[in-house]
Structure formats: structure tokens, C-alpha cells
Enzyme design. Structure first.
Site, PDB file in Angstrom:
ATOM      1  N   ASN A   1      -2.036  -0.095   7.297  1.00 24.75           N
ATOM      2  CA  ASN A   1      -1.515  -1.448   7.569  1.00 24.75           C
ATOM      3  C   ASN A   1      -0.668  -2.038   6.431  1.00 24.75           C
ATOM      4  OD1 ASN A   1      -3.652  -2.014   5.895  1.00 24.75           O
ATOM      5  ND2 ASN A   1      -4.667  -3.435   7.278  1.00 24.75           N
TER       6      ASN A   1
ATOM      7  N   LYS B   1       0.840  -1.201   0.000  1.00 25.06           N
ATOM      8  CA  LYS B   1       0.000   0.000   0.000  1.00 25.06           C
ATOM      9  C   LYS B   1       0.879   1.258   0.000  1.00 25.06           C
ATOM     10  CE  LYS B   1      -3.850  -2.353   2.313  1.00 25.06           C
ATOM     11  NZ  LYS B   1      -4.796  -2.296   3.465  1.00 25.06           N
TER      12      LYS B   1
ATOM     13  N   ARG C   1       2.509  -7.194   9.125  1.00 20.81           N
ATOM     14  CA  ARG C   1       1.793  -6.147   9.861  1.00 20.81           C
ATOM     15  C   ARG C   1       2.208  -6.105  11.325  1.00 20.81           C
ATOM     16  NH1 ARG C   1      -4.024  -7.556   7.088  1.00 20.81           N
ATOM     17  NH2 ARG C   1      -3.934  -6.154   5.283  1.00 20.81           N
TER      18      ARG C   1
ATOM     19  N   PHE D   1     -15.649   3.197   6.914  1.00 20.92           N
ATOM     20  CA  PHE D   1     -14.249   3.575   6.652  1.00 20.92           C
ATOM     21  C   PHE D   1     -13.914   3.595   5.156  1.00 20.92           C
ATOM     22  CE2 PHE D   1     -14.265  -1.055   7.534  1.00 20.92           C
ATOM     23  CZ  PHE D   1     -13.661  -1.550   6.386  1.00 20.92           C
TER      24      PHE D   1
ATOM     25  N   ARG E   1      -1.859 -14.692   3.509  1.00 21.55           N
ATOM     26  CA  ARG E   1      -2.586 -13.999   4.578  1.00 21.55           C
ATOM     27  C   ARG E   1      -1.881 -14.186   5.917  1.00 21.55           C
ATOM     28  NH1 ARG E   1      -6.930 -10.424   3.682  1.00 21.55           N
ATOM     29  NH2 ARG E   1      -7.864 -11.139   5.631  1.00 21.55           N
TER      30      ARG E   1
ATOM     31  N   GLU F   1      -9.009 -10.282  -8.338  1.00 22.22           N
ATOM     32  CA  GLU F   1      -8.042  -9.199  -8.134  1.00 22.22           C
ATOM     33  C   GLU F   1      -6.912  -9.262  -9.169  1.00 22.22           C
ATOM     34  OE1 GLU F   1      -8.998  -8.900  -3.343  1.00 22.22           O
ATOM     35  OE2 GLU F   1      -7.031  -9.632  -3.963  1.00 22.22           O
TER      36      GLU F   1
ATOM     37  N   THR G   1      -5.849  -8.244  10.018  1.00 19.00           N
ATOM     38  CA  THR G   1      -6.222  -6.925   9.485  1.00 19.00           C
ATOM     39  C   THR G   1      -5.813  -5.818  10.464  1.00 19.00           C
ATOM     40  OG1 THR G   1      -8.083  -7.935   8.331  1.00 19.00           O
ATOM     41  CG2 THR G   1      -8.187  -5.552   8.673  1.00 19.00           C
TER      42      THR G   1
ATOM     43  N   HIS H   1      -1.717  -5.571   1.354  1.00 15.06           N
ATOM     44  CA  HIS H   1      -2.980  -6.253   1.057  1.00 15.06           C
ATOM     45  C   HIS H   1      -2.665  -7.656   0.566  1.00 15.06           C
ATOM     46  CE1 HIS H   1      -6.835  -7.243  -0.823  1.00 15.06           C
ATOM     47  NE2 HIS H   1      -6.102  -7.723  -1.813  1.00 15.06           N
TER      48      HIS H   1
ATOM     49  N   TYR I   1     -11.900  -2.598  -3.897  1.00 16.94           N
ATOM     50  CA  TYR I   1     -12.518  -2.721  -2.572  1.00 16.94           C
ATOM     51  C   TYR I   1     -14.050  -2.680  -2.637  1.00 16.94           C
ATOM     52  CZ  TYR I   1      -8.090  -2.498   0.051  1.00 16.94           C
ATOM     53  OH  TYR I   1      -6.853  -2.775   0.602  1.00 16.94           O
TER      54      TYR I   1
END
Ligand code: UDP
Ligand code: MG
Length: 148
Positions: free
Chosen positions: A112, A9, A102, A57, A85, A126, A91, A115, A49
Site C-alpha cells: 500500500n 514504502k 492509496r 501479517f 492520514r 516515529e 489502510t 505510511h 512496527y
């Protein structure tokens, strides 16, 4: 072999964590099959998203995600989606184990740094969204040392 969509990100890029995040996936044994630094804009990020569009948010998330370039990648290997993941962590960074990306490098959920696709089906969507040109298949000389 499974493929997963992993994205660094804007905060991960700004904070100089691109190499560190790529390193972890490489060292785990996954194979990089697509990568680009890109600033795709609001419409594209809203598509990425789309499932979260009703969340409070969402506007902040889109502003954050379009605040600078991201690194879009596809990593390939056994159980790449679920393992990817795990490597990212939860998250919420406060719930991410130390040793995860993270857990080690961020503090707040809205910053964070990375992704990762949450299921094989979402990974397919995606990858198609971020790499309409397709990925690059190649055979890695290390595969027989990573897989039995
Ligand atoms: N997010 C947020 N606040 C929340 C939940 C999520 O800002 O309460 C952001 C966060 O950056 C997260 C992204 O929205 O990574 C997507 O949320 P999701 O639930 O899909 O989490 P992820 O799949 O990234 O772990
Ligand atoms: Mg998600």
C-alpha cells in the site's frame, strides 16, 4: 505546528511514485522538515512496527518493508497527522477513496505504498526513531498564503 512522519514504502520507491507523493504534500501546503532515502534493516523496521508484532501479517510486513529502500520524511503544518492520514487513504486500498494516494495508486494492503503516523504521540515516537539527528526548522515564504 504539528509534525507527522510520512514514509514511502519500498513499492512506492520501486514504482517511481516518490515525486508524486512528495508533490501532494507540498501542494497541500505542508512544509518538508526532514527527508532521506534509507534501508534501515530488520531491527529498525521491527521497532517502527512494534505495536503490530503479534499480528499474523507481521513477518510478511517486515519482509516487505525491508525489501528495498524507503523514503522517510517529516511534514509540518496544521493538523498534519490527521490530514496526512486523509491524504494517504484507508489502510485497505479497496476502502480508500479515489483521490487519496492509496486510492489512486495501489490495490493490495500488503503493497500500500505509503505510511503515515496515526496520532500525534506516535508521530513523535516515529520521528525520534527515524530522525535521531533531528529535523530542520526553516520558515517558508508561502506560510502567510497558506495560513490566515
Ligand atoms: N497490513 C497488512 N495486512 C493487514 C493490515 C495491515 O499487510 O491486514 C500492513 C499494511 O502495509 C499496513 C501496515 O501493515 O499499512 C501497518 O498496519 P496499520 O494497521 O498500522 O495500517 P496503516 O497505519 O499503515 O494504515
Ligand atoms: Mg499504522
Amino acid at each position: 505546528m504539528e509534525q507527522t512522519y510520512i514514509m514511502i514504502k519500498p513499492d512506492g520507491v520501486q514504482r517511481g511514485l516518490v515525486g508524486e507523493i512528495i508533490k501532494r504534500f507540498e501542494q497541500k501546503g505542508y512544509k518538508l522538515v526532514a527527508m532521506k532515502l534509507t534501508s534501515p534493516g530488520e531491527e529498525h523496521m521491527k521497532k517502527h512496527y512494534a505495536d503490530l508484532s503479534s499480528k499474523g501479517f507481521f513477518a510478511g510486513l517486515i519482509a516487505y518493508m525491508t525489501s528495498g529502500p524507503v523514503v522517510a520524511m517529516v511534514w509540518e503544518g496544521k493538523n498534519a497527522v490527521a490530514e496526512g492520514r486523509k491524504m494517504l487513504g484507508a489502510t485497505m486500498p479497496s476502502e480508500s477513496a479515489m483521490g487519496t494516494i492509496r486510492g489512486d495508486y495501489c490495490i493490495e494492503v500488503g503493497r500500500n505504498i505509503c505510511h503515515g503516523s496515526d496520532a500525534v504521540e506516535s508521530a513523535k515516537k516515529e520521528i525520534a526513531l527515524w530522525f535521531p539527528e533531528g529535523v530542520t526548522s526553516w520558515s517558508s515564504c508561502e506560510s502567510s498564503w497558506v495560513y490566515e
